[in-house]
Design an enzyme around this catalytic site. Structure first.
Site, PDB file in Angstrom:
ATOM      1  N   ASN A 210     -12.867  -3.175   1.915  1.00 61.77           N
ATOM      2  CA  ASN A 210     -13.269  -2.081   2.023  1.00 61.77           C
ATOM      3  C   ASN A 210     -15.243  -1.866   0.620  1.00 61.77           C
ATOM      4  OD1 ASN A 210     -12.925  -1.346   4.361  1.00 61.77           O
ATOM      5  ND2 ASN A 210     -11.297  -0.201   3.377  1.00 61.77           N
TER       6      ASN A 210
ATOM      7  N   ASP B  52       1.033  -0.749   0.066  1.00 63.90           N
ATOM      8  CA  ASP B  52       0.083   0.164   0.265  1.00 63.90           C
ATOM      9  C   ASP B  52       0.729   1.182   0.486  1.00 63.90           C
ATOM     10  OD1 ASP B  52      -2.881   0.059   0.926  1.00 63.90           O
ATOM     11  OD2 ASP B  52      -1.530   2.030   0.885  1.00 63.90           O
TER      12      ASP B  52
ATOM     13  N   GLU C 140     -12.282   3.354  -0.711  1.00 63.70           N
ATOM     14  CA  GLU C 140     -11.334   4.396  -2.071  1.00 63.70           C
ATOM     15  C   GLU C 140     -11.485   4.698  -3.872  1.00 63.70           C
ATOM     16  OE1 GLU C 140      -8.371   6.812  -0.264  1.00 63.70           O
ATOM     17  OE2 GLU C 140      -9.857   7.178   2.262  1.00 63.70           O
TER      18      GLU C 140
ATOM     19  N   HIS D 208     -10.282  -4.797  -3.743  1.00 63.72           N
ATOM     20  CA  HIS D 208      -8.887  -5.218  -2.951  1.00 63.72           C
ATOM     21  C   HIS D 208      -9.205  -5.453  -1.714  1.00 63.72           C
ATOM     22  CE1 HIS D 208      -9.646  -1.212  -2.332  1.00 63.72           C
ATOM     23  NE2 HIS D 208      -9.162  -0.740  -1.933  1.00 63.72           N
ATOM     24  N   MET D 209      -8.365  -6.392  -1.085  1.00 66.34           N
ATOM     25  CA  MET D 209      -8.348  -7.169   0.221  1.00 66.34           C
ATOM     26  C   MET D 209      -6.852  -6.732   1.031  1.00 66.34           C
ATOM     27  SD  MET D 209      -8.402 -10.994   1.372  1.00 66.34           S
ATOM     28  CE  MET D 209      -9.536 -11.618  -0.143  1.00 66.34           C
ATOM     29  N   HIS D 210      -7.330  -5.510   2.199  1.00 67.80           N
ATOM     30  CA  HIS D 210      -5.902  -5.145   2.695  1.00 67.80           C
ATOM     31  C   HIS D 210      -5.653  -6.220   3.721  1.00 67.80           C
ATOM     32  CE1 HIS D 210      -7.004  -1.112   2.412  1.00 67.80           C
ATOM     33  NE2 HIS D 210      -8.060  -1.055   1.806  1.00 67.80           N
TER      34      HIS D 210
HETATM   35  P1  5GP Z   1      -9.890   1.503   0.343  1.00 70.54           P
HETATM   36  O1  5GP Z   1     -10.474   3.005   0.772  1.00 70.54           O
HETATM   37  O2  5GP Z   1     -10.396   1.740  -1.428  1.00 70.54           O
HETATM   38  O3  5GP Z   1     -10.240   0.108   0.493  1.00 70.54           O
HETATM   39  O4  5GP Z   1      -8.018   0.999  -0.163  1.00 70.54           O
HETATM   40  C1  5GP Z   1      -7.385   2.101  -0.885  1.00 70.54           C
HETATM   41  C2  5GP Z   1      -6.704   1.894  -0.842  1.00 70.54           C
HETATM   42  O5  5GP Z   1      -5.212   1.901  -1.631  1.00 70.54           O
HETATM   43  C3  5GP Z   1      -5.262   2.742  -0.067  1.00 70.54           C
HETATM   44  O6  5GP Z   1      -4.676   1.715   1.041  1.00 70.54           O
HETATM   45  C4  5GP Z   1      -4.316   4.075  -1.001  1.00 70.54           C
HETATM   46  O7  5GP Z   1      -3.480   4.060   0.439  1.00 70.54           O
HETATM   47  C5  5GP Z   1      -4.487   2.880  -1.296  1.00 70.54           C
HETATM   48  N1  5GP Z   1      -4.052   3.149  -2.769  1.00 70.54           N
HETATM   49  C6  5GP Z   1      -5.013   4.437  -3.242  1.00 70.54           C
HETATM   50  N2  5GP Z   1      -4.101   5.253  -4.326  1.00 70.54           N
HETATM   51  C7  5GP Z   1      -2.922   4.137  -4.479  1.00 70.54           C
HETATM   52  C8  5GP Z   1      -1.693   3.643  -5.923  1.00 70.54           C
HETATM   53  O8  5GP Z   1      -1.454   4.799  -6.735  1.00 70.54           O
HETATM   54  N3  5GP Z   1      -0.240   2.728  -5.870  1.00 70.54           N
HETATM   55  C9  5GP Z   1      -0.665   1.953  -4.345  1.00 70.54           C
HETATM   56  N4  5GP Z   1       0.215   0.941  -4.378  1.00 70.54           N
HETATM   57  N5  5GP Z   1      -1.800   2.046  -2.869  1.00 70.54           N
HETATM   58  C10 5GP Z   1      -2.503   3.038  -3.675  1.00 70.54           C
END
Ligand code: 5GP
Ligand code: ZN
Length: 113
Positions: A87, A30, A95, A100-102
């Site tokens: 999310n 991330d 966002e 995607h899975m964190h």
């Molecule tokens: P969400 O809130 O959609 O579950 O999380 C999106 C995640 O993607 C966030 O933790 C953010 O830091 C990460 N992220 C957003 N843009 C990029 C990117 O261009 N490259 C990487 N490696 N992570 C990203």
């Protein structure tokens, strides 16, 4: 999808620190890590949210979970503990609209918000 940032990462158009790749999945760091371990796992196929997978994606979703477990072990957080989360849409705080899975760990995360 042409304007999707994670499709661009999967296509190599945008750089990322890749930790795993095969024909179906990609895992990368991330860009804004919330913990010492913060890896994102995506399917290479564009699925926007957790609402989109169907029965045909059963194996894919299972593989994502198994990869999360494997990454946690490789990063040394499996015994201490970690969090795997997806999310979905506005209330879920999503966002980036490519599923995607964190995988988050390496510190005491505390209870879910
Ligand atoms: P969400 O809130 O959609 O579950 O999380 C999106 C995640 O993607 C966030 O933790 C953010 O830091 C990460 N992220 C957003 N843009 C990029 C990117 O261009 N490259 C990487 N490696 N992570 C990203
Ligand atoms: Zn995408």
């Amino acid at each position: 999808m042409s304007d999707c940032i994670f499709c661009k990462i999967a296509d190599g158009e945008i750089p990322a620190t890749v930790v795993f790749e095969d024909d179906e999945l990609l895992a990368f760091e991330d860009v804004n890590p919330r913990a010492p371990v913060h890896v994102l796992i995506i399917p290479k196929e564009h699925l926007s949210t957790m609402n989109d997978p169907g029965p045909e994606h059963e194996t894919l979703l299972g593989r994502m979970m198994l990869l999360a477990s494997r990454i946690a072990k490789e990063r040394g957080v499996s015994e201490g503990g970690y969090r795997v989360l997806v999310n979905c849409n506005a209330d879920g705080g999503q966002e980036v609209f490519h599923l995607h899975m964190h995988v988050i760990g390496g510190r005491r995360l505390g209870p879910m918000a």
